[in-house]
Design a protein around this motif. Structure first.
Motif, PDB file in Angstrom:
ATOM      1  N   ARG A   7       1.749  -6.444   6.352  1.00  0.00           N
ATOM      2  CA  ARG A   7       3.108  -5.919   6.520  1.00  0.00           C
ATOM      3  C   ARG A   7       4.088  -6.609   5.570  1.00  0.00           C
ATOM      4  N   LEU A   8       3.990  -7.917   5.445  1.00  0.00           N
ATOM      5  CA  LEU A   8       4.882  -8.652   4.545  1.00  0.00           C
ATOM      6  C   LEU A   8       4.666  -8.231   3.093  1.00  0.00           C
ATOM      7  N   ALA A   9       3.396  -8.105   2.706  1.00  0.00           N
ATOM      8  CA  ALA A   9       3.092  -7.710   1.328  1.00  0.00           C
ATOM      9  C   ALA A   9       3.576  -6.299   1.042  1.00  0.00           C
ATOM     10  N   LEU A  10       3.314  -5.395   1.961  1.00  0.00           N
ATOM     11  CA  LEU A  10       3.683  -3.994   1.744  1.00  0.00           C
ATOM     12  C   LEU A  10       5.195  -3.830   1.695  1.00  0.00           C
ATOM     13  N   ALA A  11       5.904  -4.476   2.609  1.00  0.00           N
ATOM     14  CA  ALA A  11       7.363  -4.346   2.622  1.00  0.00           C
ATOM     15  C   ALA A  11       7.972  -4.863   1.331  1.00  0.00           C
ATOM     16  N   ASP A  12       7.456  -5.957   0.830  1.00  0.00           N
ATOM     17  CA  ASP A  12       7.990  -6.494  -0.414  1.00  0.00           C
ATOM     18  C   ASP A  12       7.692  -5.571  -1.583  1.00  0.00           C
ATOM     19  N   ALA A  13       6.465  -5.056  -1.647  1.00  0.00           N
ATOM     20  CA  ALA A  13       6.111  -4.139  -2.734  1.00  0.00           C
ATOM     21  C   ALA A  13       6.954  -2.868  -2.672  1.00  0.00           C
ATOM     22  N   GLN A  14       7.165  -2.353  -1.476  1.00  0.00           N
ATOM     23  CA  GLN A  14       7.950  -1.125  -1.326  1.00  0.00           C
ATOM     24  C   GLN A  14       9.410  -1.328  -1.726  1.00  0.00           C
ATOM     25  N   SER A  15       9.897  -2.552  -1.603  1.00  0.00           N
ATOM     26  CA  SER A  15      11.289  -2.831  -1.963  1.00  0.00           C
ATOM     27  C   SER A  15      11.451  -3.194  -3.438  1.00  0.00           C
ATOM     28  N   GLY A  16      10.378  -3.075  -4.202  1.00  0.00           N
ATOM     29  CA  GLY A  16      10.435  -3.419  -5.622  1.00  0.00           C
ATOM     30  C   GLY A  16      10.212  -4.887  -5.898  1.00  0.00           C
TER      31      GLY A  16
END
Length: 442
Positions: free
Chosen positions: A366-375
């Motif tokens: 979740r942490l990795a995905l949220a950061d990637a999705q936010s650029g």
């Protein structure tokens, strides 16, 4: 007889290929090298994002020797591919010497006559990784003793050496003693000679030089290099000089591939943000690496995961966010390339439940995905580690000399402690979902 597991695996392989757009097994296709553009890893004209795994023992399985098992390597790679895994972190080194708990055989001894059987095993593994459209990070030595590492290099040049865990040398004597390596010109020269040999090697299976192989994502200086065990023993100029000097050496031999440190991050940098920043700020280092071990760091108690999980979750989230901030500040990508968690109750038995382990994987994903999705800078995750079909035959759950059931849990650790088995269906489903989500960002 076709069982449910084989049907599911076949379906997952097809789904994984469709989801990632990667080359299916049995085909070869030209692929662009992975490169860095600011905070992003790029392959071709799109960001390179992934859910990956650690498979340190790939070269051992790939060896044409009694300790090798190429058929098993193929099965394990197929299983990982079916779960959406497209990136693997593997050992491209192991130093044979006097230390206890070091895997044998190794790639080298004190002599410059390297183990060609092991190097050919690496060739085979890399050819199979490439054939499946995967990429790999190749680690060139180890700070810890389980594959020989820096302490073994010190022993090669006649320096005093100690074993990790020796009660006569309590923590942090081992990492403090290891730190002598960075300023020892003779030890570093032996290591650099090996680096040259591997980086300039031509794969004997594919006939392709490693520097021309897009299946290589990155060369890695070391598994978890630390400047020392405490600040009083840290000779930071020597450490920084080794990081930048080795990375520049690799870049001079191979202009096509990324270079990373293999650092744990703050925990491997004496909790000093300035050390993390400095060792990753060099132009020769392409991206940050982060390792997350809440049980090893006493953030949770494996015997009481229900009572300690919440505290560990808070500390893990804070730890990851601190590294995201550093990566953003340096304008470089970041990979959470090791994270591990025990089975419920601290059991090593593959049959033990994994409720809290799965929760931990979900948190990191979740942490990795949220950061990637936010650029943000997070490009991917590599869980530690793949045990696959291996099962220990030893009642004490320890690795014994001569064992051939290689697992993600290295020989100095209980066999089954952190690794993911092929029967851990819920964990594999989480990895597959993360792979799809990361690929879908665009």
């Amino acid at each position: 007889m076709v069982d449910r597991r084989s049907v599911l695996a076949g379906g997952l392989v097809l789904a994984g290929c469709a989801a990632t757009g990667q080359t299916p097994p049995g085909t070869t296709a030209a692929r662009p090298f992975i490169r860095r553009d600011g905070m992003r890893l790029i392959q071709g004209d799109r960001p390179y994002r992934f859910a990956g795994a650690n498979l340190w023992y790939a070269a051992w399985l790939g060896a044409d020797a009694p300790y090798g098992d190429r058929a098993r390597l193929s099965r394990e790679l197929d299983r990982l591919k079916a779960a959406g895994v497209t990136n693997l972190r593997i050992m491209a080194s192991a130093e044979e010497g006097p230390l206890n708990n070091s895997i044998k055989p190794g790639f080298r001894t004190a002599n410059a006559d390297y183990n060609e059987t092991m190097l050919a095993g690496l060739d085979w593994a890399m050819a199979e990784i490439a054939r499946r459209g995967m990429t790999a990070v190749l680690c060139l030595t180890n700070f810890w003793e389980w594959s020989g590492g820096l302490m073994t290099y010190l022993s090669y040049v006649g320096e005093p050496w100690i074993d990790m865990g020796d009660p006569k040398h309590p923590w942090p004597e081992f990492p403090n003693s290891n730190s002598r390596f960075y300023g020892n010109a003779r030890a570093v020269a032996l290591y650099h000679a090996y680096v040259r040999a591997v980086v300039t090697r031509t794969n004997r299976v594919t006939g392709k030089p490693y520097r021309d192989d897009p299946a290589v994502m990155a060369w890695q200086l070391c598994n978890e290099p630390r400047p020392a065990g405490d600040l009083a023993h840290a000779k930071l100029p020597d450490f920084y000089g080794w990081v930048d000097g080795t990375a520049r050496l690799i870049k001079s031999l191979d202009a096509n591939h990324l270079v990373s440190t293999g650092s744990e991050g703050l925990k491997g940098s004496l909790e000093q943000t300035d050390i993390v920043r400095t060792e990753h700020a060099f132009d020769s280092i392409d991206y940050l690496t982060v390792h997350v071990w809440p049980n090893n760091w006493t953030w949770v108690d494996q015997k009481d995961l229900p009572g300690t999980y919440a505290r560990g979750e808070t500390l893990v989230e804070d730890y990851v966010r601190k590294h995201i901030a550093i990566a953003r500040d340096l304008n470089k990508p970041m990979v959470i390339e090791e994270f591990g968690y025990p089975r419920d109750g601290g059991s090593n038995d593959p049959k033990a439940s994994i409720v809290y382990k799965d929760r931990f994987y979900q948190l990191l994903h979740r942490l990795a995905l949220a950061d990637a999705q936010s650029g943000g800078p997070t490009a991917g995750t590599n869980f530690w580690a793949w045990n696959g079909e291996a099962r220990t035959k030893n009642a004490d759950w320890r690795f014994h000399p001569g064992d051939l059931q290689y697992m993600g849990d290295p020989p100095h650790e209980p066999q089954g402690w952190y690794g993911v088995f092929d029967t851990d269906a819920s964990t594999l489903a989480l990895v597959a979902a993360q792979a799809r989500a990361m690929q879908a960002i665009g």
